[in-house]
Design an enzyme around this catalytic site. Structure first.
Site, PDB file in Angstrom:
ATOM      1  N   ASP A   1     106.075  30.574  19.888  1.00  0.00           N
ATOM      2  CA  ASP A   1     105.665  29.714  20.727  1.00  0.00           C
ATOM      3  C   ASP A   1     104.905  28.649  20.119  1.00  0.00           C
ATOM      4  OD1 ASP A   1     104.506  28.170  22.535  1.00  0.00           O
ATOM      5  OD2 ASP A   1     103.925  29.863  24.282  1.00  0.00           O
ATOM      6  N   ILE A   2     105.566  27.988  19.677  1.00  0.00           N
ATOM      7  CA  ILE A   2     105.182  26.702  18.630  1.00  0.00           C
ATOM      8  C   ILE A   2     104.013  25.853  18.979  1.00  0.00           C
ATOM      9  CG2 ILE A   2     107.476  26.133  17.690  1.00  0.00           C
ATOM     10  CD1 ILE A   2     107.730  23.177  19.771  1.00  0.00           C
TER      11      ILE A   2
ATOM     12  N   TRP B   1     122.532  13.085  26.936  1.00  0.00           N
ATOM     13  CA  TRP B   1     123.539  13.674  28.276  1.00  0.00           C
ATOM     14  C   TRP B   1     124.354  14.972  27.196  1.00  0.00           C
ATOM     15  CZ3 TRP B   1     126.198   9.735  31.683  1.00  0.00           C
ATOM     16  CH2 TRP B   1     124.993   9.035  32.416  1.00  0.00           C
TER      17      TRP B   1
ATOM     18  N   THR C   1     115.384  11.654  21.976  1.00  0.00           N
ATOM     19  CA  THR C   1     116.146  11.622  23.325  1.00  0.00           C
ATOM     20  C   THR C   1     115.541  10.314  23.655  1.00  0.00           C
ATOM     21  OG1 THR C   1     116.226  12.277  25.768  1.00  0.00           O
ATOM     22  CG2 THR C   1     114.501  12.274  24.191  1.00  0.00           C
TER      23      THR C   1
ATOM     24  N   ALA D   1     111.888  23.092  22.905  1.00  0.00           N
ATOM     25  CA  ALA D   1     111.192  21.273  24.033  1.00  0.00           C
ATOM     26  C   ALA D   1     110.923  22.438  25.124  1.00  0.00           C
ATOM     27  CB  ALA D   1     112.167  19.721  23.788  1.00  0.00           C
ATOM     28  N   TYR D   2     110.423  21.026  25.931  1.00  0.00           N
ATOM     29  CA  TYR D   2     109.907  20.890  27.133  1.00  0.00           C
ATOM     30  C   TYR D   2     111.118  20.150  27.968  1.00  0.00           C
ATOM     31  CZ  TYR D   2     108.160  20.888  32.178  1.00  0.00           C
ATOM     32  OH  TYR D   2     107.820  20.789  33.363  1.00  0.00           O
TER      33      TYR D   2
ATOM     34  N   TYR E   1     108.439  12.860  30.265  1.00  0.00           N
ATOM     35  CA  TYR E   1     108.895  13.734  29.128  1.00  0.00           C
ATOM     36  C   TYR E   1     109.112  12.479  28.217  1.00  0.00           C
ATOM     37  CZ  TYR E   1     113.125  15.049  26.963  1.00  0.00           C
ATOM     38  OH  TYR E   1     114.256  16.102  26.568  1.00  0.00           O
TER      39      TYR E   1
ATOM     40  N   MET F   1     120.287  25.320  25.450  1.00  0.00           N
ATOM     41  CA  MET F   1     121.756  25.305  25.030  1.00  0.00           C
ATOM     42  C   MET F   1     122.278  24.809  23.510  1.00  0.00           C
ATOM     43  SD  MET F   1     123.348  22.819  27.480  1.00  0.00           S
ATOM     44  CE  MET F   1     121.762  20.886  27.269  1.00  0.00           C
TER      45      MET F   1
ATOM     46  N   LYS G   1     108.108  12.952  24.591  1.00  0.00           N
ATOM     47  CA  LYS G   1     108.806  13.001  23.433  1.00  0.00           C
ATOM     48  C   LYS G   1     108.714  12.137  22.017  1.00  0.00           C
ATOM     49  CE  LYS G   1     112.517  15.405  22.759  1.00  0.00           C
ATOM     50  NZ  LYS G   1     112.763  16.561  21.993  1.00  0.00           N
TER      51      LYS G   1
HETATM   52  N1  NAP Z   1     119.748  18.337  27.486  1.00  0.00           N
HETATM   53  C1  NAP Z   1     119.521  17.176  27.099  1.00  0.00           C
HETATM   54  O1  NAP Z   1     120.442  16.569  27.674  1.00  0.00           O
HETATM   55  C2  NAP Z   1     118.647  16.202  26.417  1.00  0.00           C
HETATM   56  C3  NAP Z   1     119.218  15.000  26.257  1.00  0.00           C
HETATM   57  C4  NAP Z   1     118.679  14.198  24.917  1.00  0.00           C
HETATM   58  C5  NAP Z   1     118.298  14.943  23.586  1.00  0.00           C
HETATM   59  N2  NAP Z   1     117.242  16.717  24.170  1.00  0.00           N
HETATM   60  C6  NAP Z   1     116.479  17.369  22.897  1.00  0.00           C
HETATM   61  O2  NAP Z   1     117.578  18.529  22.919  1.00  0.00           O
HETATM   62  C7  NAP Z   1     116.650  19.268  22.805  1.00  0.00           C
HETATM   63  C8  NAP Z   1     117.537  20.524  23.181  1.00  0.00           C
HETATM   64  O3  NAP Z   1     117.701  20.216  24.412  1.00  0.00           O
HETATM   65  P1  NAP Z   1     118.646  21.679  25.048  1.00  0.00           P
HETATM   66  O4  NAP Z   1     118.763  20.804  26.056  1.00  0.00           O
HETATM   67  O5  NAP Z   1     119.229  22.623  24.517  1.00  0.00           O
HETATM   68  O6  NAP Z   1     116.842  22.576  25.922  1.00  0.00           O
HETATM   69  P2  NAP Z   1     116.633  23.753  26.160  1.00  0.00           P
HETATM   70  O7  NAP Z   1     118.427  24.645  26.624  1.00  0.00           O
HETATM   71  O8  NAP Z   1     116.416  23.560  27.510  1.00  0.00           O
HETATM   72  O9  NAP Z   1     116.413  24.627  25.268  1.00  0.00           O
HETATM   73  C9  NAP Z   1     114.800  24.018  24.715  1.00  0.00           C
HETATM   74  C10 NAP Z   1     114.587  26.029  23.875  1.00  0.00           C
HETATM   75  O10 NAP Z   1     113.627  25.455  23.372  1.00  0.00           O
HETATM   76  C11 NAP Z   1     112.889  26.799  24.256  1.00  0.00           C
HETATM   77  N3  NAP Z   1     111.469  26.043  24.045  1.00  0.00           N
HETATM   78  C12 NAP Z   1     110.534  25.842  25.448  1.00  0.00           C
HETATM   79  N4  NAP Z   1     108.899  26.714  25.310  1.00  0.00           N
HETATM   80  C13 NAP Z   1     108.722  26.618  23.610  1.00  0.00           C
HETATM   81  C14 NAP Z   1     107.711  26.904  22.821  1.00  0.00           C
HETATM   82  N5  NAP Z   1     106.505  26.235  22.741  1.00  0.00           N
HETATM   83  N6  NAP Z   1     107.515  27.215  22.184  1.00  0.00           N
HETATM   84  C15 NAP Z   1     108.951  27.859  21.116  1.00  0.00           C
HETATM   85  N7  NAP Z   1     110.158  27.823  21.628  1.00  0.00           N
HETATM   86  C16 NAP Z   1     109.432  27.007  22.849  1.00  0.00           C
HETATM   87  C17 NAP Z   1     112.928  27.606  25.605  1.00  0.00           C
HETATM   88  O11 NAP Z   1     113.162  28.658  25.253  1.00  0.00           O
HETATM   89  P3  NAP Z   1     112.479  29.097  27.489  1.00  0.00           P
HETATM   90  O12 NAP Z   1     114.137  29.254  27.618  1.00  0.00           O
HETATM   91  O13 NAP Z   1     112.331  30.443  26.636  1.00  0.00           O
HETATM   92  O14 NAP Z   1     111.428  28.016  27.582  1.00  0.00           O
HETATM   93  C18 NAP Z   1     114.219  27.116  25.020  1.00  0.00           C
HETATM   94  O15 NAP Z   1     114.894  27.834  23.794  1.00  0.00           O
HETATM   95  C19 NAP Z   1     115.727  19.266  22.621  1.00  0.00           C
HETATM   96  O16 NAP Z   1     114.937  18.746  21.900  1.00  0.00           O
HETATM   97  C20 NAP Z   1     115.686  18.548  24.402  1.00  0.00           C
HETATM   98  O17 NAP Z   1     114.854  16.988  23.682  1.00  0.00           O
HETATM   99  C21 NAP Z   1     118.038  16.529  25.644  1.00  0.00           C
END
Ligand code: NAP
Length: 279
Positions: A34-35, A148, A99, A58-59, A123, A11, A127
């Site tokens: 794959d990291i 968020w 996060t 990230a996961y 989680y 996203m 992180k």
């Molecule tokens: N979403 C929130 O509300 C939120 C809030 C605060 C902080 N964050 C942080 O912001 C960042 C981005 O979040 P997001 O919501 O954009 O996440 P997301 O949509 O879940 O995207 C995460 C990406 O990481 C990839 N990924 C997962 N495991 C991997 C691996 N082993 N090697 C390489 N790529 C891998 C996923 O690929 P696949 O689709 O193939 O799994 C996906 O493309 C993250 O660090 C998250 O912790 C998010």
């Protein structure tokens, strides 16, 4: 500047790709790199030799992490260590995203960049471990915490993901009863604004360290749902409820307010939400 974006199909990745497009960034998702694979990810990064790496991989399944803490740690801590080590070897700067879940959410006045983490969930712990490994790695880094997140479709051939705003709209349109938590406070942040803020941070060459990038203002999940429906002119009944009425495995911080004391302020969350819904 040669830029590598990891997690480019996620996203936030989607908006980072757009924000940095004039640099023609190299986009890698899990299929390419794959990291968690220390040897291969290191080889790939060393061979590419980017000057800047942005790690949006990230996961991110907060509930799922309670049952899969090992996997969450592998991606969010060990994976970050692998990328950070490679970055150090080639002298690249690493932007890594973290996060508000690293904090316990007990402070109603929010958390500063140097506040002490105390994660409550699997989680959050994973992180936080990622933050520790990044800082210990010795690479030049920007650790950007945010909260968020909502944004548009993931790309690179993946189907559109879910975010809170889209879920609320879908449920309201399906006339499902809406009961939303009204005792957790946060700063909803539009991924487009976050991506822009990351660009400003990188180009301004600020010093290595921890930064908080969130839209300004604060609300609850109920407040966010209400604002969404109002902006969409959807007239359905929506009921506030307590977190205790919403069974969940993960303990979430009650006041997950990140204070941005170091970066130029992002716009108010309500203005950003309107923009998202109009786009
Ligand atoms: N979403 C929130 O509300 C939120 C809030 C605060 C902080 N964050 C942080 O912001 C960042 C981005 O979040 P997001 O919501 O954009 O996440 P997301 O949509 O879940 O995207 C995460 C990406 O990481 C990839 N990924 C997962 N495991 C991997 C691996 N082993 N090697 C390489 N790529 C891998 C996923 O690929 P696949 O689709 O193939 O799994 C996906 O493309 C993250 O660090 C998250 O912790 C998010």
């Amino acid at each position: 500047m040669k830029i590598l974006i990891l997690g480019a199909g996620g996203m936030l990745g989607h908006d980072l790709v757009h924000e940095f497009k004039d640099f023609k960034p190299i986009l890698w998702d899990r299929d390419k790199c794959d990291i968690t694979d220390e040897k291969k990810s290191s080889e790939l990064i060393l061979e590419l030799a980017p000057e800047l790496i942005i790690n949006a991989a990230a996961y991110t399944d907060v509930e799922g992490a309670e049952d899969n803490e090992q996997l969450a740690n592998l991606i969010n801590a060990q994976g970050v260590k692998n990328v950070a080590q490679a970055a150090r070897e080639i002298g690249a700067t690493l932007v890594h995203i973290s996060t508000e879940y690293v904090f316990d959410g007990k402070q109603s006045f929010g958390y500063d960049e140097d506040s002490k983490p105390n994660p409550l969930s699997a989680y959050g712990r994973s992180k936080y471990q990622g933050e520790v490994k990044l800082i210990q790695s010795g690479c030049k880094y920007y650790l950007v915490r945010t909260s968020w997140l909502y944004g548009k479709a993931p790309q690179m051939g993946k189907p559109r993901g879910k975010n809170f705003i889209d879920t609320i709209i879908a449920k309201a349109e399906a006339e499902e009863p809406l009961k939303v938590v009204d005792d957790q406070y946060g700063r909803p942040t539009y991924t487009r604004d976050l991506a822009r803020s990351i660009r400003e941070l990188v180009l301004s060459k600020l010093e290595s360290g921890i930064y908080h990038a969130v839209n300004e203002g604060e609300t609850t999940w109920y407040g966010l749902a209400q604002a969404t429906l109002k902006l969409r002119n959807i007239d359905v009944k929506i009921e506030p409820c307590a977190s205790s009425e919403y069974p969940s495995k993960a303990i979430r911080p009650q006041y997950s307010l990140l204070n941005n004391n170091k970066l130029p302020q992002l716009r108010d969350w309500q203005v950003a939400l309107k923009d998202y819904l109009n786009s």
